[in-house]
Design a protein around this motif. Structure first.
Motif, PDB file in Angstrom:
ATOM      1  N   ARG A   1       2.326   1.650  -3.416  1.00 41.06           N
ATOM      2  CA  ARG A   1       1.301   2.073  -4.375  1.00 41.06           C
ATOM      3  C   ARG A   1       1.050   3.566  -4.257  1.00 41.06           C
ATOM      4  O   ARG A   1       0.907   4.268  -5.281  1.00 41.06           O
ATOM      5  CB  ARG A   1       0.023   1.268  -4.137  1.00 41.06           C
ATOM      6  CG  ARG A   1      -1.068   1.487  -5.168  1.00 41.06           C
ATOM      7  CD  ARG A   1      -2.063   0.346  -5.146  1.00 41.06           C
ATOM      8  NE  ARG A   1      -1.461  -0.889  -5.637  1.00 41.06           N
ATOM      9  CZ  ARG A   1      -1.919  -2.106  -5.378  1.00 41.06           C
ATOM     10  NH1 ARG A   1      -2.957  -2.253  -4.596  1.00 41.06           N
ATOM     11  NH2 ARG A   1      -1.327  -3.169  -5.884  1.00 41.06           N
ATOM     12  N   ARG A   2       1.013   4.073  -3.030  1.00 43.33           N
ATOM     13  CA  ARG A   2       0.834   5.519  -2.843  1.00 43.33           C
ATOM     14  C   ARG A   2       2.035   6.286  -3.395  1.00 43.33           C
ATOM     15  O   ARG A   2       1.874   7.309  -4.060  1.00 43.33           O
ATOM     16  CB  ARG A   2       0.634   5.830  -1.362  1.00 43.33           C
ATOM     17  CG  ARG A   2      -0.735   5.438  -0.805  1.00 43.33           C
ATOM     18  CD  ARG A   2      -0.970   6.048   0.560  1.00 43.33           C
ATOM     19  NE  ARG A   2      -0.053   5.502   1.555  1.00 43.33           N
ATOM     20  CZ  ARG A   2      -0.324   4.445   2.314  1.00 43.33           C
ATOM     21  NH1 ARG A   2      -1.498   3.812   2.163  1.00 43.33           N
ATOM     22  NH2 ARG A   2       0.540   4.018   3.195  1.00 43.33           N
TER      23      ARG A   2
ATOM     24  N   SER B   1       1.918   6.219  -7.199  1.00 47.57           N
ATOM     25  CA  SER B   1       0.876   7.114  -7.703  1.00 47.57           C
ATOM     26  C   SER B   1       1.332   8.571  -7.636  1.00 47.57           C
ATOM     27  O   SER B   1       1.124   9.348  -8.575  1.00 47.57           O
ATOM     28  CB  SER B   1      -0.411   6.919  -6.901  1.00 47.57           C
ATOM     29  OG  SER B   1      -1.432   7.752  -7.386  1.00 47.57           O
ATOM     30  N   GLY B   2       2.013   8.928  -6.519  1.00 46.16           N
ATOM     31  CA  GLY B   2       2.496  10.299  -6.397  1.00 46.16           C
ATOM     32  C   GLY B   2       3.568  10.609  -7.410  1.00 46.16           C
ATOM     33  O   GLY B   2       3.542  11.680  -8.058  1.00 46.16           O
TER      34      GLY B   2
ATOM     35  N   ASP C   1      -2.763   4.160 -13.714  1.00 45.58           N
ATOM     36  CA  ASP C   1      -1.996   3.873 -12.498  1.00 45.58           C
ATOM     37  C   ASP C   1      -2.507   2.631 -11.779  1.00 45.58           C
ATOM     38  O   ASP C   1      -1.779   2.011 -11.005  1.00 45.58           O
ATOM     39  CB  ASP C   1      -2.066   5.051 -11.528  1.00 45.58           C
ATOM     40  CG  ASP C   1      -1.237   6.229 -12.006  1.00 45.58           C
ATOM     41  OD1 ASP C   1      -0.406   6.019 -12.914  1.00 45.58           O
ATOM     42  OD2 ASP C   1      -1.439   7.347 -11.496  1.00 45.58           O
ATOM     43  N   GLU C   2      -3.748   2.253 -11.989  1.00 43.42           N
ATOM     44  CA  GLU C   2      -4.322   1.130 -11.259  1.00 43.42           C
ATOM     45  C   GLU C   2      -4.544  -0.076 -12.137  1.00 43.42           C
ATOM     46  O   GLU C   2      -5.283  -0.988 -11.789  1.00 43.42           O
ATOM     47  CB  GLU C   2      -5.668   1.545 -10.636  1.00 43.42           C
ATOM     48  CG  GLU C   2      -5.567   2.736  -9.686  1.00 43.42           C
ATOM     49  CD  GLU C   2      -4.626   2.445  -8.515  1.00 43.42           C
ATOM     50  OE1 GLU C   2      -4.576   1.287  -8.097  1.00 43.42           O
ATOM     51  OE2 GLU C   2      -3.973   3.398  -8.040  1.00 43.42           O
TER      52      GLU C   2
ATOM     53  N   ASP D   1      10.513   4.658  -0.090  1.00 42.93           N
ATOM     54  CA  ASP D   1       9.442   4.290  -1.018  1.00 42.93           C
ATOM     55  C   ASP D   1       9.406   5.245  -2.204  1.00 42.93           C
ATOM     56  O   ASP D   1       9.257   4.808  -3.356  1.00 42.93           O
ATOM     57  CB  ASP D   1       8.094   4.301  -0.300  1.00 42.93           C
ATOM     58  CG  ASP D   1       7.951   3.166   0.700  1.00 42.93           C
ATOM     59  OD1 ASP D   1       8.742   2.196   0.620  1.00 42.93           O
ATOM     60  OD2 ASP D   1       7.056   3.251   1.561  1.00 42.93           O
TER      61      ASP D   1
ATOM     62  N   LEU E   1       0.826  -1.207   0.000  1.00 42.63           N
ATOM     63  CA  LEU E   1       0.000   0.000   0.000  1.00 42.63           C
ATOM     64  C   LEU E   1       0.863   1.261   0.000  1.00 42.63           C
ATOM     65  O   LEU E   1       0.561   2.236  -0.700  1.00 42.63           O
ATOM     66  CB  LEU E   1      -0.930  -0.007   1.210  1.00 42.63           C
ATOM     67  CG  LEU E   1      -2.008  -1.101   1.219  1.00 42.63           C
ATOM     68  CD1 LEU E   1      -2.794  -1.051   2.525  1.00 42.63           C
ATOM     69  CD2 LEU E   1      -2.950  -0.939   0.022  1.00 42.63           C
ATOM     70  N   ALA E   2       1.940   1.235   0.785  1.00 47.06           N
ATOM     71  CA  ALA E   2       2.844   2.393   0.819  1.00 47.06           C
ATOM     72  C   ALA E   2       3.505   2.607  -0.526  1.00 47.06           C
ATOM     73  O   ALA E   2       3.630   3.755  -1.003  1.00 47.06           O
ATOM     74  CB  ALA E   2       3.889   2.192   1.912  1.00 47.06           C
TER      75      ALA E   2
END
Length: 375
Positions: free
Chosen positions: A190-191, A194-195, A368-369, A240, A187-188
């Protein structure tokens, strides 16, 4: 179960390196049980449905190769060339599985060895905790029901463990060591991805000169590659955000190839970490770089698993296909190590950066997803 009508002279003990590329420490093997106990540490896991060939040069192991069974026609053809290149004088072969799968493969391995003038010191089949020799016909030492062995509690297993060697339970366990991270770490990442992707897309949208944008992107990406290598050499891990941005950078061939030209065996841990942490669609470059580093260090098994990971995500990824071809044909990493271009030579060969270099990255940024195999 044997092919000889009389027993051959006993093979001398052979000394196996703890890893394919190492010179010390050594494990001295004096019996079939020792060989069977050592093989899992040579290949990194306990084989099943496999053929393993250990090439020796005057008693010292210089190569270890493993194939899945059954073999496709011609699979072992490249072994003869490898014997010559590594100056192999003797082969020990071990087949894991039932006789109907092992015997044809073992017969072919012995034919290849004969063509190459390589002595077969031992040829074993192991299955369900027992082994049989293809080169011994004496019931006193090779009974028809097989000889029991225990690869876990032997002296060799204890020595290998003391030397820091590891034998995973099976190949699937090794594959899981390269699986994408999950849970909070995923999850980290992925964030962070995305950023990073959002920043690049915004910069692209605002760019008035895409060639100039590409030149700046490449220059910054090359700097990030070198910074990542320096961070790794200092024993630190990329954040990350650093990892995510490097994943975007490596989508450009010129930036990925910078990492390739700077390749060192010690980079295995860096590229393994990135191959696992990156969002899967960004992982093929890092997985391919991991394969190259592992191949150079002598770990063909890890290299193969890394390439399988890359090709499961992108079957057409050219670097992964090139390296897989080299591994399948038992080529030496020296053929690339001694011919790698310098960064300056890459600049000359590829010319000035232009917007066309962004195409692989653009495709990855479209969604992105987007679901990807292995996600």
């Amino acid at each position: 179960m044997t092919t000889n009508t009389s027993p051959p002279p006993p093979p001398p003990p052979f000394t196996s390196p703890s890893t394919p590329a190492s010179t010390s420490p050594f494990l001295t093997l004096t019996s079939p049980s020792d060989i069977l106990a050592a093989v899992p540490y040579l290949v990194g896991f306990h084989p099943s449905n496999s053929l393993v060939a250990v090439g020796l040069e005057h008693g010292r192991a210089v190569m270890v190769v493993r194939w899945d069974l059954p073999l496709s026609p011609g699979t072992l053809d490249a072994l003869e060339t490898m014997f010559g290149r590594e100056k192999v004088t003797e082969m020990v072969a071990i087949g894991y599985g039932p006789g109907k799968a092992v015997t044809p493969a073992m017969d072919e391995a012995r034919r290849v060895a004969a063509r190459a003038g390589v002595r077969v010191g031992e040829a074993l089949r192991a299955d369900a905790g027992r082994y049989w020799s293809y080169v011994c016909a004496l019931p006193s030492c090779c009974p028809a029901e097989g000889t029991p062995y225990d690869p876990v509690s032997s002296r060799i297993a204890a020595e290998a463990t003391v030397h820091g060697l590891v034998a995973l339970p099976d190949r699937e366990t090794l594959e899981r060591t390269l699986a994408p991270v999950t849970g909070p770490v995923r999850l980290a990442m992925r964030r962070a991805t995305s950023g990073a992707a959002g920043e690049v897309k915004a910069a692209l949208a605002a760019a008035t000169n895409l060639d100039a944008f590409t030149r700046a992107f490449v220059a910054e990406g090359l700097a990030r590659v070198r910074k990542a290598l320096a961070t790794h050499e200092e024993g630190r891990r990329l954040t990350d955000l650093e990892a995510a941005r490097l994943g975007l950078d490596l989508a450009l061939v010129r930036i990925r190839d910078e990492a390739w030209t700077l390749m060192d065996e010690s980079h295995v841990a860096l590229w393994k970490d990135l191959a696992r942490r990156l969002e899967p669609r960004f992982a093929p470059p890092a997985a391919s770089l991991l394969a190259m580093a592992a191949w150079r260090s002598g770990d063909n098994i890890l290299a193969t698993v890394a390439l399988e990971r890359a090709l499961a995500i992108d079957p057409g990824y050219s670097m992964a296909n090139l390296l897989m071809h080299a591994l399948q044909n038992l080529l030496s990493p020296a053929i690339l190590r001694d011919r790698m271009p310098t960064p300056a030579e890459l600049d000359t060969a590829m010319g000035a950066a232009h917007a066309g270099w962004l195409l692989p990255l653009s495709g990855l940024l479209l969604d992105d997803e987007a679901p990807v195999p292995g996600d």
